[in-house]
Motif scaffolding. Structure first.
Motif, mmCIF file in Angstrom:
data_model
loop_
_atom_site.group_PDB
_atom_site.id
_atom_site.type_symbol
_atom_site.label_atom_id
_atom_site.label_comp_id
_atom_site.label_asym_id
_atom_site.label_seq_id
_atom_site.Cartn_x
_atom_site.Cartn_y
_atom_site.Cartn_z
ATOM 1 N N PHE A 130 -13.226 -2.439 22.556
ATOM 2 C CA PHE A 130 -13.583 -0.893 22.723
ATOM 3 C C PHE A 130 -12.510 -0.044 22.698
ATOM 4 C CE2 PHE A 130 -15.379 2.778 24.830
ATOM 5 C CZ PHE A 130 -14.375 3.147 25.446
ATOM 6 N N ASN A 131 -11.001 -0.430 22.871
ATOM 7 C CA ASN A 131 -10.142 0.407 22.620
ATOM 8 C C ASN A 131 -9.670 0.621 21.175
ATOM 9 O OD1 ASN A 131 -9.108 1.591 25.322
ATOM 10 N ND2 ASN A 131 -8.920 -0.730 25.872
ATOM 11 N N LEU A 132 -9.847 -0.752 20.636
ATOM 12 C CA LEU A 132 -9.553 -0.548 19.066
ATOM 13 C C LEU A 132 -10.334 0.278 18.313
ATOM 14 C CD1 LEU A 132 -8.529 -4.588 18.568
ATOM 15 C CD2 LEU A 132 -7.032 -2.602 17.969
ATOM 16 N N GLN A 133 -11.614 0.306 18.665
ATOM 17 C CA GLN A 133 -12.793 1.154 18.111
ATOM 18 C C GLN A 133 -12.390 2.681 18.355
ATOM 19 O OE1 GLN A 133 -16.871 0.082 19.084
ATOM 20 N NE2 GLN A 133 -17.551 1.256 17.376
ATOM 21 N N VAL A 134 -12.114 2.891 19.683
ATOM 22 C CA VAL A 134 -11.796 4.247 19.845
ATOM 23 C C VAL A 134 -10.618 4.539 19.143
ATOM 24 C CG1 VAL A 134 -11.178 5.725 21.705
ATOM 25 C CG2 VAL A 134 -12.834 4.438 22.260
ATOM 26 N N ALA A 135 -9.604 3.864 18.866
ATOM 27 C CA ALA A 135 -8.401 4.142 18.169
ATOM 28 C C ALA A 135 -8.672 4.351 16.548
ATOM 29 C CB ALA A 135 -7.198 3.156 18.413
ATOM 30 N N THR A 136 -9.600 3.491 16.233
ATOM 31 C CA THR A 136 -9.832 3.584 14.729
ATOM 32 C C THR A 136 -10.680 5.111 14.557
ATOM 33 O OG1 THR A 136 -11.865 2.303 15.034
ATOM 34 C CG2 THR A 136 -9.938 1.019 14.407
ATOM 35 N N ARG A 137 -11.439 5.257 15.493
ATOM 36 C CA ARG A 137 -12.520 6.783 15.303
ATOM 37 C C ARG A 137 -11.179 7.758 15.568
ATOM 38 N NH1 ARG A 137 -17.679 6.845 13.849
ATOM 39 N NH2 ARG A 137 -18.868 4.710 14.702
ATOM 40 N N ILE A 138 -10.407 7.621 16.245
ATOM 41 C CA ILE A 138 -9.493 8.798 16.330
ATOM 42 C C ILE A 138 -8.746 8.829 14.848
ATOM 43 C CG2 ILE A 138 -7.399 9.642 17.380
ATOM 44 C CD1 ILE A 138 -8.267 8.362 20.055
ATOM 45 N N TRP A 139 -8.018 7.838 14.397
ATOM 46 C CA TRP A 139 -7.673 7.627 13.185
ATOM 47 C C TRP A 139 -8.542 8.297 12.299
ATOM 48 C CZ3 TRP A 139 -8.701 4.740 8.827
ATOM 49 C CH2 TRP A 139 -7.695 4.550 7.908
ATOM 50 N N LYS A 140 -9.602 7.866 12.037
ATOM 51 C CA LYS A 140 -10.590 8.287 11.143
ATOM 52 C C LYS A 140 -10.722 9.741 11.171
ATOM 53 C CE LYS A 140 -15.451 7.295 9.293
ATOM 54 N NZ LYS A 140 -16.487 6.478 9.519
ATOM 55 N N VAL A 141 -11.036 10.438 12.232
ATOM 56 C CA VAL A 141 -11.214 11.689 12.451
ATOM 57 C C VAL A 141 -9.987 12.449 12.271
ATOM 58 C CG1 VAL A 141 -11.721 13.440 14.198
ATOM 59 C CG2 VAL A 141 -13.133 11.513 14.051
ATOM 60 N N SER A 142 -8.896 12.161 12.455
ATOM 61 C CA SER A 142 -7.960 12.888 12.590
ATOM 62 C C SER A 142 -7.192 13.081 11.005
ATOM 63 C CB SER A 142 -6.605 12.441 13.416
ATOM 64 O OG SER A 142 -6.269 11.002 13.079
ATOM 65 N N GLY A 143 -7.862 12.435 10.090
ATOM 66 C CA GLY A 143 -7.271 12.404 8.687
ATOM 67 C C GLY A 143 -6.099 11.948 8.409
ATOM 68 N N PRO A 144 -6.032 10.534 8.371
ATOM 69 C CA PRO A 144 -4.522 9.890 8.068
ATOM 70 C C PRO A 144 -4.240 10.255 6.627
ATOM 71 C CG PRO A 144 -6.828 8.603 7.772
ATOM 72 C CD PRO A 144 -7.069 9.558 8.013
ATOM 73 N N ALA A 145 -2.718 10.322 6.702
ATOM 74 C CA ALA A 145 -2.150 11.011 5.444
ATOM 75 C C ALA A 145 -2.722 9.963 4.180
ATOM 76 C CB ALA A 145 -0.527 10.875 5.622
ATOM 77 N N VAL A 146 -2.643 10.772 3.058
ATOM 78 C CA VAL A 146 -3.257 10.219 1.876
ATOM 79 C C VAL A 146 -2.163 10.684 0.536
ATOM 80 C CG1 VAL A 146 -5.251 10.030 -0.054
ATOM 81 C CG2 VAL A 146 -5.713 10.296 2.529
#
Length: 218
Positions: A190-206
């Motif tokens: 659960f926590n890993l999924q929430v963390a990946t969702r935040i990482w995805k939404v917040s726009g990781p540096a490209v």
């Protein structure tokens, strides 16, 4: 309602940008923000691009609140736009457009004026994977994100990543080893999924994102 965040807003240029997109608008100023109340719903980067063109810089951000049916809904839409603007400024890159209705989980997790708790949470759960990816040029966090996006289905995830099923299995094993987390543990998953969702939404540096003060081509 859209708030464009810059230290010295130039209101009339925002108005011209909205007019160029065919948007009827009312303009106001709040602190360091220019506030546009527009007819319709700008749901694409067009407004940001038009404002950037008028101002002559990409170093700005636009937050867009939800559509109002009545004038009584304007204060709430403004608050949403400010929240979206805050999320955009905390993202990498911090420039561009954020639409409140598209923030998903971040609506709840980034309501305050400080996103450090959210950042700490992501680092706690994804830090080793993020560091490993940065050091080795791998895509373990992206792989994990797609794995959760497809409900843990191996075949669908492998197709989405355009890799063989055995490659996906190897990557997931590396994720377990590097992160020290078990994907079959309910709380960890659960926590890993929430963390990946935040990482995805917040726009990781490209790599390759423009951070120049001036527009391309001058």
């Amino acid at each position: 309602m859209a708030g464009h965040g810059r230290r010295r807003p130039v209101p009339e240029r925002r108005r011209r940008a909205a007019r160029a997109l065919g948007l009827r608008s009312l303009l106001a100023r709040r602190s360091d923000r220019a506030v546009l109340i527009v007819q319709g719903g700008p749901r694409d980067p067009g407004l940001y691009g038009a404002v950037a063109g008028e101002v002559g810089s990409w170093r700005g951000a636009v937050g867009i609140g939800s559509l109002c049916e009545t004038t009584g809904g304007l204060p709430h839409s403004y608050e949403q736009a400010v929240s979206a603007l805050h999320v955009r400024r905390q993202s990498q890159p911090p420039y561009g457009t954020a639409v409140y209705e598209e923030l998903g989980l971040y609506r709840i997790l980034a309501r305050g004026n400080d996103a450090r708790d959210v950042t700490f949470f992501v680092r706690e759960w994804l830090g080793p994977l993020l560091d490993y990816d940065a050091t080795h040029g791998t895509d373990l966090v992206h792989t994990l994100t797609r794995y959760f996006d497809h409900g843990g289905n191996y075949d669908e995830t492998a197709r989405a990543l355009a890799v063989h099923r055995s490659t996906l299995r190897y990557r997931l094993q590396r994720i377990r080893e590097v992160s020290g987390r078990r994907l079959d543990d309910v709380d960890s998953r659960f926590n890993l999924q929430v963390a990946t969702r935040i990482w995805k939404v917040s726009g990781p540096a490209v790599e390759g994102n423009a951070h120049s003060d001036s527009l391309p081509g001058g």
